[in-house]
Design an enzyme around this catalytic site. Structure first.
Site: not given
Length: 190
Positions: A21, A56
């Protein structure tokens, strides 16, 4: 773990048996209406420097209307960042960049006309972090918006440092089109 380089290594070592991801280069835009500067400064600190910037969703660039700078937002962000330390683990080793690579990136940004360190930009004091990791103070580098948009500067201004690091800029009411242009030019549009 936060970088395309690490993702490629994991894919090779596991023969592609992982899911990747990519969050990419995250940005925040704060418009002209100033309200609750203390809370916004706290949130900017959390977004850029919590988990030592190694998450992230870490904020990599901040576009703030000039009203926020005039209201003292950057000073409050600096004050919040200064409370982070290794002792309470509110700052930690950077796993994907060395201290030198982060300081070199900072120096490259400072070559841009009008750029300046708002805070940080130094190696942590009195640490025992090995050289293969990064050990830097939470850092914010201001780059003027019009300089950032120049082709020769845009790439370095939008390079993700997966650590306690962000680029900061301001804009005036009639410059919102430049902010949108910058966001459209970024590769991940996050």
């Amino acid at each position: 773990t936060g970088s395309s380089r690490v993702a490629e290594m994991l894919l090779q070592r596991t023969n592609g048996k992982v899911r990747i991801e990519d969050a990419g280069f995250d940005w925040k835009i704060i418009g002209p209406d100033v309200d609750n500067v203390d809370y916004v400064a706290w949130q900017c600190d959390q977004d850029a420097y919590a988990c030592a910037g190694q998450k992230c969703s870490a904020q990599s660039i901040l576009f703030a209307h000039e009203n926020w700078e005039n209201a003292g937002l950057f000073d409050k962000m600096k004050k919040n960042a200064a409370t982070r330390s290794l002792d309470d683990l509110s700052i930690a080793p950077v796993l994907t960049h060395t201290t030198q690579s982060i300081l070199d990136h900072t120096a490259r940004l400072l070559e841009i006309p009008g750029a300046r360190v708002l805070f940080g930009g130094k190696e942590l004091d009195n640490h025992t972090i090995p050289e293969c990791y990064g050990a830097v103070e939470p850092t914010a580098v201001f780059v003027p918006l019009k300089e950032m948009l120049k082709d020769e500067n845009f790439g370095v201004c939008t390079t993700e440092i997966f650590g306690p690091f962000q680029v900061v800029t301001t804009f005036k009411e009639d410059e919102m089109c430049h902010v949108l242009d910058a966001c459209e030019r970024m590769s991940h549009h996050l």
